[in-house]
Design a protein around this motif. Structure first.
Motif, PDB file in Angstrom:
ATOM      1  N   ALA A  50       0.827  -1.203   0.000  1.00 45.31           N
ATOM      2  CA  ALA A  50       0.000   0.000   0.000  1.00 45.31           C
ATOM      3  C   ALA A  50       0.865   1.258   0.000  1.00 45.31           C
ATOM      4  O   ALA A  50       0.564   2.232  -0.703  1.00 45.31           O
ATOM      5  N   ARG A  51       1.941   1.239   0.779  1.00 45.05           N
ATOM      6  CA  ARG A  51       2.848   2.394   0.776  1.00 45.05           C
ATOM      7  C   ARG A  51       3.491   2.591  -0.591  1.00 45.05           C
ATOM      8  O   ARG A  51       3.623   3.723  -1.065  1.00 45.05           O
ATOM      9  N   ALA A  52       3.870   1.479  -1.213  1.00 44.77           N
ATOM     10  CA  ALA A  52       4.459   1.570  -2.552  1.00 44.77           C
ATOM     11  C   ALA A  52       3.438   2.102  -3.562  1.00 44.77           C
ATOM     12  O   ALA A  52       3.780   2.917  -4.438  1.00 44.77           O
ATOM     13  N   ASP A  53       2.178   1.689  -3.422  1.00 43.21           N
ATOM     14  CA  ASP A  53       1.138   2.184  -4.337  1.00 43.21           C
ATOM     15  C   ASP A  53       0.906   3.681  -4.149  1.00 43.21           C
ATOM     16  O   ASP A  53       0.746   4.413  -5.129  1.00 43.21           O
ATOM     17  N   VAL A  54       0.893   4.135  -2.899  1.00 38.74           N
ATOM     18  CA  VAL A  54       0.690   5.554  -2.638  1.00 38.74           C
ATOM     19  C   VAL A  54       1.849   6.376  -3.194  1.00 38.74           C
ATOM     20  O   VAL A  54       1.642   7.424  -3.820  1.00 38.74           O
ATOM     21  N   GLU A  55       3.079   5.898  -2.995  1.00 41.07           N
ATOM     22  CA  GLU A  55       4.230   6.626  -3.540  1.00 41.07           C
ATOM     23  C   GLU A  55       4.188   6.653  -5.066  1.00 41.07           C
ATOM     24  O   GLU A  55       4.522   7.668  -5.684  1.00 41.07           O
ATOM     25  N   SER A  56       3.764   5.539  -5.673  1.00 43.23           N
ATOM     26  CA  SER A  56       3.648   5.513  -7.134  1.00 43.23           C
ATOM     27  C   SER A  56       2.591   6.500  -7.617  1.00 43.23           C
ATOM     28  O   SER A  56       2.776   7.189  -8.620  1.00 43.23           O
ATOM     29  N   ALA A  57       1.482   6.569  -6.881  1.00 45.56           N
ATOM     30  CA  ALA A  57       0.424   7.504  -7.267  1.00 45.56           C
ATOM     31  C   ALA A  57       0.898   8.947  -7.151  1.00 45.56           C
ATOM     32  O   ALA A  57       0.610   9.780  -8.025  1.00 45.56           O
ATOM     33  N   TYR A  58       1.635   9.267  -6.084  1.00 44.60           N
ATOM     34  CA  TYR A  58       2.171  10.618  -5.944  1.00 44.60           C
ATOM     35  C   TYR A  58       3.157  10.941  -7.068  1.00 44.60           C
ATOM     36  O   TYR A  58       3.176  12.067  -7.587  1.00 44.60           O
ATOM     37  N   THR A  59       3.968   9.971  -7.442  1.00 49.99           N
ATOM     38  CA  THR A  59       4.925  10.200  -8.525  1.00 49.99           C
ATOM     39  C   THR A  59       4.213  10.470  -9.840  1.00 49.99           C
ATOM     40  O   THR A  59       4.583  11.385 -10.592  1.00 49.99           O
ATOM     41  N   LEU A  60       3.167   9.678 -10.124  1.00 48.12           N
ATOM     42  CA  LEU A  60       2.410   9.895 -11.359  1.00 48.12           C
ATOM     43  C   LEU A  60       1.739  11.261 -11.358  1.00 48.12           C
ATOM     44  O   LEU A  60       1.772  11.991 -12.358  1.00 48.12           O
ATOM     45  N   TRP A  61       1.121  11.608 -10.223  1.00 51.42           N
ATOM     46  CA  TRP A  61       0.427  12.898 -10.186  1.00 51.42           C
ATOM     47  C   TRP A  61       1.428  14.060 -10.285  1.00 51.42           C
ATOM     48  O   TRP A  61       1.143  15.068 -10.933  1.00 51.42           O
ATOM     49  N   ARG A  62       2.590  13.928  -9.649  1.00 49.37           N
ATOM     50  CA  ARG A  62       3.573  15.003  -9.693  1.00 49.37           C
ATOM     51  C   ARG A  62       4.036  15.262 -11.126  1.00 49.37           C
ATOM     52  O   ARG A  62       4.261  16.408 -11.512  1.00 49.37           O
ATOM     53  N   ARG A  63       4.162  14.205 -11.915  1.00 51.72           N
ATOM     54  CA  ARG A  63       4.617  14.362 -13.291  1.00 51.72           C
ATOM     55  C   ARG A  63       3.480  14.720 -14.240  1.00 51.72           C
ATOM     56  O   ARG A  63       3.719  15.340 -15.283  1.00 51.72           O
ATOM     57  N   HIS A  64       2.253  14.324 -13.901  1.00 48.32           N
ATOM     58  CA  HIS A  64       1.113  14.589 -14.787  1.00 48.32           C
ATOM     59  C   HIS A  64      -0.042  15.140 -13.961  1.00 48.32           C
ATOM     60  O   HIS A  64      -1.084  14.477 -13.800  1.00 48.32           O
ATOM     61  N   PRO A  65       0.087  16.353 -13.420  1.00 51.42           N
ATOM     62  CA  PRO A  65      -0.967  16.886 -12.544  1.00 51.42           C
ATOM     63  C   PRO A  65      -2.274  17.196 -13.264  1.00 51.42           C
ATOM     64  O   PRO A  65      -3.315  17.316 -12.611  1.00 51.42           O
ATOM     65  N   VAL A  87      -6.180   3.134  -6.323  1.00 55.01           N
ATOM     66  CA  VAL A  87      -5.967   4.274  -5.427  1.00 55.01           C
ATOM     67  C   VAL A  87      -6.937   5.385  -5.808  1.00 55.01           C
ATOM     68  O   VAL A  87      -7.393   5.476  -6.950  1.00 55.01           O
ATOM     69  N   PHE A  88      -7.234   6.228  -4.827  1.00 62.76           N
ATOM     70  CA  PHE A  88      -8.138   7.349  -5.029  1.00 62.76           C
ATOM     71  C   PHE A  88      -7.371   8.636  -4.726  1.00 62.76           C
ATOM     72  O   PHE A  88      -6.830   8.801  -3.628  1.00 62.76           O
TER      73      PHE A  88
END
Length: 402
Positions: A50-65, A87-88
């Motif tokens: 779950a922590r890895a999924d959250v970090e991946s989601a933050y990385t995706l959003w940071r690059r493609h807001p 993830v939401f």
């Protein structure tokens, strides 16, 4: 007839029963312990995933807001073959930063972070081209790429204090434009929305309050003319007032403060974004911890040995005939982040980040010096996230919040 010695004695049977019960109990305990360890292992493994999924989601959003699929109400699946990777992501403005909330499909992990933009590495100073030369005097040090008017720089003096810095490299100087970089339209809308108080609010400010960013709404207070002290306020809280003074006994963390006039008292240490319709004063030795910021529509001042970690934005759209300062920063003050002044600025002390000014003036007891930088140090700063004020493609994390 059985031979002697083949019979069990009467006192042996209870012993056998007790030993059997003990062995069965011990075996049952081992089985339960094994199941508990298996559950703990599975939970810890799921928590790591779950922590890895959250970090991946933050990385995706940071690059493609601007990718709408990431913030869709039905969620976003990171890996097609793993249903649990759903993830939401929800975003909302928080001052000139952005609060990004992410939780997993099973609600095992919930995180919220404040984001700004990556620092602009193209220049540390932008000075609008008004067909004059910029004069440097005193102990002035300019680092990085400088966007200056067409007439460049002149090494001068203030009174008898000549320029004592090193000569600027020609390769570090680029031509600026006559207009400041335009603020992002979304940033202007955010500030305009802040200056419209909501209909529902409370007049009584508690001595202690924590409002989680996980909540759907902020705690809003309207105070009128007030002095805030002897309190601890943290989280998703907005204070509205006409004239507000923040005392050194007040503790603030990640708040928004909106008023006509705001004063941060001497010695105060807070983390907040302050928005003033008129005047904003950070008194001597006050500290605004990162990520904070000050915004004023007429005048802002950072006093002796004061610190602002985040940004200082002054937007005076009125063109005045008399030269008056819209922004003053003491020679012992420090600001880390962005200084953006659409007006007249007296910038001294240290700015670690980026400085954008329409005109720099040094006011002395004998008069003022136009287009002058005196006793100022401008440093590059690739670490501090800058506010969502100027257009930028990539986001940068500013802080984790509860």
């Amino acid at each position: 007839m059985k031979p002697p010695g083949t019979y069990l004695r009467g006192n042996v049977l209870p012993t056998v029963v007790v030993v059997s019960v003990v062995m069965l109990t011990a075996l049952l305990g081992l089985v339960m312990l094994w199941e508990q360890e298996s559950l703990l292992f599975a939970r810890s493994r799921r928590l790591r995933q779950a922590r890895a999924d959250v970090e991946s989601a933050y990385t995706l959003w940071r690059r493609h807001p601007d990718d709408a699929s990431l913030t869709a109400p039905e969620g976003f699946r990171l890996y097609d073959s793993l249903p649990q990777s759903q993830v939401f992501v929800a975003t909302e403005p928080w001052g000139l930063y952005e609060a990004v909330r992410i939780h997993t499909a099973d609600s095992l992990l919930y995180a919220c972070r404040l984001y700004g933009t990556e620092p602009d590495a193209s220049n540390t100073l932008f000075y609008a081209d008004n067909r004059t030369a910029v004069t440097l005097a005193g102990q002035t040090f300019l680092q990085g790429t400088l966007r200056l008017p067409q007439n460049g720089v002149v090494y001068g003096r203030v009174g008898s204090d000549f320029y004592r810095g090193s000569q600027l490299l020609r390769t570090a100087i680029l031509r600026s434009e006559s207009r400041l970089p335009e603020p992002d339209a979304e940033g202007l809308r955010r500030v305009a929305a802040l200056f419209i108080p909501p209909g529902q609010s409370s007049d009584a400010l508690p001595d202690s309050l924590f409002r989680s960013f996980r909540r759907d709404s902020a705690a809003v207070f309207r105070l009128g003319n007030a002095e805030v002290g002897d309190c601890a306020l943290r989280g998703r809280i907005v204070l509205y007032a006409d004239c507000l003074r923040i005392d050194s006994t007040c503790r603030m963390e990640h708040l928004l403060v909106v008023a006509r006039k705001i004063t941060v008292g001497s010695g105060a240490r807070i983390a907040a974004q302050l928005f003033a319709r008129d005047t904003l004063v950070v008194e001597p030795r006050a500290v605004l911890e990162y990520p904070s910021g000050i915004y004023a529509q007429q005048y802002a001042e950072v006093g002796d040995r004061a610190e602002v970690n985040g940004y200082a934005v002054v937007r005076d759209t009125v063109r005045r005939k008399k030269v008056t300062a819209n922004y003053r920063q003491s020679r012992t003050a420090r600001l880390r982040g962005l200084v953006w002044v659409d007006g007249v600025a007296q910038v001294q002390g240290i700015v670690a980040g980026r400085t954008v000014v329409r005109q720099s003036v040094y006011f002395s007891p004998q008069g003022y010096y136009k287009d002058m930088f005196y006793d100022v140090t401008l440093l590059e700063n690739p670490v501090t996230a800058q506010p969502l004020w100027l257009a930028a493609a990539r986001r940068k994390e500013a802080a984790c919040v509860d």
